[in-house]
Design a protein around this motif. Structure first.
Motif, short mmCIF file in Angstrom:
data_model
loop_
_atom_site.label_atom_id
_atom_site.label_comp_id
_atom_site.label_asym_id
_atom_site.label_seq_id
_atom_site.Cartn_x
_atom_site.Cartn_y
_atom_site.Cartn_z
N ALA A 1 18.16 -6.28 8.11
CA ALA A 1 16.76 -5.87 8.21
C ALA A 1 16.13 -5.70 6.84
O ALA A 1 15.01 -6.16 6.59
N GLU A 2 16.83 -5.05 5.93
CA GLU A 2 16.27 -4.81 4.60
C GLU A 2 16.12 -6.11 3.81
O GLU A 2 15.15 -6.27 3.06
N GLU A 3 17.06 -7.04 3.97
CA GLU A 3 16.92 -8.32 3.29
C GLU A 3 15.75 -9.11 3.85
O GLU A 3 14.97 -9.71 3.09
N LEU A 4 15.59 -9.14 5.17
CA LEU A 4 14.45 -9.82 5.77
C LEU A 4 13.13 -9.19 5.34
O LEU A 4 12.14 -9.88 5.10
N MET A 5 13.12 -7.87 5.22
CA MET A 5 11.90 -7.17 4.89
C MET A 5 11.44 -7.45 3.46
O MET A 5 10.25 -7.64 3.21
N VAL A 6 12.39 -7.49 2.53
CA VAL A 6 12.02 -7.49 1.11
C VAL A 6 12.29 -8.83 0.43
O VAL A 6 11.47 -9.31 -0.36
N ARG A 7 13.42 -9.45 0.72
CA ARG A 7 13.82 -10.64 -0.05
C ARG A 7 13.79 -11.93 0.77
O ARG A 7 14.37 -12.93 0.38
N GLY A 8 13.09 -11.89 1.91
CA GLY A 8 12.88 -13.09 2.69
C GLY A 8 11.52 -13.69 2.41
O GLY A 8 11.21 -14.13 1.29
N TYR A 9 10.66 -13.71 3.42
CA TYR A 9 9.34 -14.32 3.28
C TYR A 9 8.50 -13.65 2.20
O TYR A 9 7.80 -14.32 1.44
N LEU A 10 8.58 -12.33 2.12
CA LEU A 10 7.77 -11.61 1.13
C LEU A 10 8.08 -12.08 -0.28
O LEU A 10 7.16 -12.36 -1.08
N LEU A 11 9.35 -12.20 -0.63
CA LEU A 11 9.73 -12.66 -1.96
C LEU A 11 9.28 -14.09 -2.20
O LEU A 11 8.75 -14.42 -3.27
N SER A 12 9.46 -14.96 -1.21
CA SER A 12 9.07 -16.36 -1.37
C SER A 12 7.57 -16.49 -1.55
O SER A 12 7.10 -17.26 -2.40
N ALA A 13 6.79 -15.77 -0.75
CA ALA A 13 5.34 -15.87 -0.84
C ALA A 13 4.82 -15.35 -2.18
O ALA A 13 3.98 -15.98 -2.83
N LEU A 14 5.35 -14.21 -2.62
CA LEU A 14 4.91 -13.66 -3.91
C LEU A 14 5.32 -14.57 -5.06
O LEU A 14 4.56 -14.74 -6.02
N ALA A 15 6.50 -15.17 -4.98
CA ALA A 15 6.94 -16.08 -6.04
C ALA A 15 6.02 -17.28 -6.16
O ALA A 15 5.80 -17.80 -7.27
N ASP A 16 5.45 -17.74 -5.04
CA ASP A 16 4.48 -18.85 -5.09
C ASP A 16 3.26 -18.49 -5.92
O ASP A 16 2.68 -19.34 -6.59
N GLY A 17 2.85 -17.22 -5.83
CA GLY A 17 1.61 -16.83 -6.48
C GLY A 17 1.76 -16.29 -7.89
O GLY A 17 0.96 -16.61 -8.77
N ILE A 18 2.78 -15.46 -8.13
CA ILE A 18 2.89 -14.80 -9.44
C ILE A 18 4.14 -15.21 -10.21
O ILE A 18 4.36 -14.73 -11.32
N GLY A 19 4.97 -16.06 -9.63
CA GLY A 19 6.18 -16.49 -10.32
C GLY A 19 7.39 -15.73 -9.83
O GLY A 19 7.29 -14.64 -9.26
N ARG A 20 8.57 -16.32 -10.07
CA ARG A 20 9.80 -15.76 -9.50
C ARG A 20 10.12 -14.38 -10.06
O ARG A 20 10.38 -13.45 -9.30
N TRP A 21 10.13 -14.22 -11.38
CA TRP A 21 10.55 -12.93 -11.95
C TRP A 21 9.58 -11.80 -11.64
O TRP A 21 10.02 -10.70 -11.27
N PRO A 22 8.25 -12.02 -11.74
CA PRO A 22 7.35 -10.95 -11.30
C PRO A 22 7.52 -10.61 -9.82
O PRO A 22 7.40 -9.45 -9.42
N ALA A 23 7.81 -11.63 -8.99
CA ALA A 23 8.03 -11.37 -7.57
C ALA A 23 9.30 -10.57 -7.35
O ALA A 23 9.33 -9.65 -6.50
#
Length: 297
Positions: free
Chosen positions: A147-169
Motif C-alpha cells: 500500500a505504501e509503495e503504491l501510494m508514494v512510489r507508484g503513479y505519484l512518483l512517475s507523474a511528478l518525475a515527468d514534470g519536475i525531473g526524477r530527483w526532485p520527484a
C-alpha cells in the motif's frame, strides 16, 4: 497562459501536477467507497487482534490499484510499465534483489549495534504462539508495504518525475513518505529524517530494477527484519512477538529508542550506504552498456 495551456502540455497531455493531484483524489475517493462497501456488507477479512490494520491496508491496496488502473487506462493511455508494475518487472531477479537490499540495509547496522552492546537480546522461556503470530504479522506487513509503495512510489512518483525531473520527484515523495508517519507513536525529528532517507532508498531500488515490486520487497524485507527477525518495534508500533526480542541499551539517537531500530543513526547509515551502492551499481551498468554499444557500432 490560456486555460488549456494550464491544464495540458504542448503534447496535449494532462500536466504532471494535475495527474498527480487526480491520483490522490481518486485514491481517496475509492478508499471511501471500498470502506463503505465493507461496512455495508459486514465483510471481515482479518484476525481480531489486527482489526485496526487489516481492513485499512487491504482497502488501501484496492483503492490505489484502482486509481492506478483508471489513470493508466483513461488518462495516460499506457500500460503498467509506466509505473514499473508490468509483468516483466515481477521476475525472480528484481524480487530477490529487493528482498536482499531491504534486509541488508537494516540488518547490517543492527548486527553492528548488537555487537557494540547498544542492542541486547532477551529470550522468553516459552514461545507458544510464535508461528501463529509470525504468520498474522507477515500478512499485515505484506499489505502495508505494498500500500505504501503504491501510494508514494507508484503513479505519484512517475507523474511528478515527468514534470519536475526524477530527483526532485524522489525528494518530494520521500518528504511525503515521512509526513505520512507523523501520527505514529513516539515519532521524533530524527526518526522522520530516517523515514525520508528510506523513501529515497526505496525509490532508487525501484528505478535501479525498473520494478515497483522490487521496492515493495525491499520495504517488506526492511520491516520484516525488524519485526519478525529482531522482534523489535517498527515505526513506533509494536506487534505480538514470542520467543525473543531485541531491546535498545545505547543512545536513542543511534538505536532509534522507542521508535525502533529504524529511527536512529544506525539505520540512517545503512540507508545511505545502500543508496550509494545502488547508485554506483547503476553507474557501472550504464558505463558497461555504453562501452558495449561503442564496440558493436
Amino acid at each position: 497562459m490560456s486555460a488549456s495551456a494550464l491544464l495540458l502540455s504542448s503534447q496535449g497531455r494532462l500536466r504532471s501536477g494535475w495527474r498527480a493531484a487526480l491520483f490522490l483524489l481518486l485514491a481517496f475517493a475509492l478508499t471511501l467507497v471500498l470502506m463503505s462497501a465493507l461496512d455495508a456488507f459486514h465483510v471481515r477479512i482479518r484476525r481480531p487482534e489486527y482489526e485496526p490494520y487489516a481492513d485499512q491496508w487491504l482497502v488501501l491496496v484496492g483503492a490505489l490499484l484502482g486509481a492506478h488502473w483508471i489513470l493508466l487506462r483513461f488518462v495516460d493511455r499506457t500500460g503498467w510499465g509506466y509505473v514499473d508494475l508490468a509483468r516483466r518487472s515481477a521476475g525472480p531477479r528484481p524480487l530477490s534483489f529487493g528482498l536482499a537490499s531491504g534486509a541488508l540495509a537494516i540488518g547490517v547496522p543492527s548486527l553492528l549495534m548488537l555487537a557494540a552492546g547498544w542492542f541486547a537480546l532477551y529470550r522468553e522461556p516459552h514461545a507458544d504462539r510464535l508461528w501463529a503470530d509470525t504468520f498474522s504479522t507477515l500478512v499485515v506487513l505484506v499489505t502495508a508495504a505494498f500500500a505504501e509503495e503504491l501510494m508514494v512510489r507508484g503513479y505519484l512518483l512517475s507523474a511528478l518525475a515527468d514534470g519536475i525531473g526524477r530527483w526532485p520527484a524522489i525528494a518530494t515523495t520521500s518528504l511525503l513518505f515521512a509526513a505520512l508517519h507523523l501520527g505514529n507513536p513516539n515519532v521524533s525529528p530524527i526518526a522522520l529524517v530516517v523515514v525520508a532517507l528510506a523513501g529515497v532508498f526505496l525509490a532508487i531500488v525501484r528505478y535501479s530494477t525498473a520494478s515497483l515490486y522490487a521496492a515493495w520487497m525491499a520495504h517488506l524485507a526492511w520491516n520484516a527484519t525488524i519485526v519478525l527477525v529482531m522482534h523489535a518495534v517498527v515505526s513506533g508500533q509494536s506487534f505480538p512477538t514470542d520467543g525473543w526480542s531485541i531491546f535498545e541499551r545505547g543512545p536513542d539517537w543511534i538505536t532509534g529508542g522507542y521508535w525502533g531500530p529504524e529511527g536512529g543513526l544506525g539505520a540512517a547509515l545503512g540507508l545511505a550506504g545502500g543508496t550509494a551502492l545502488l547508485l554506483i551499481r547503476d553507474r557501472r551498468a550504464r558505463v558497461a552498456n555504453t562501452s558495449n554499444a561503442l564496440l558493436n557500432a
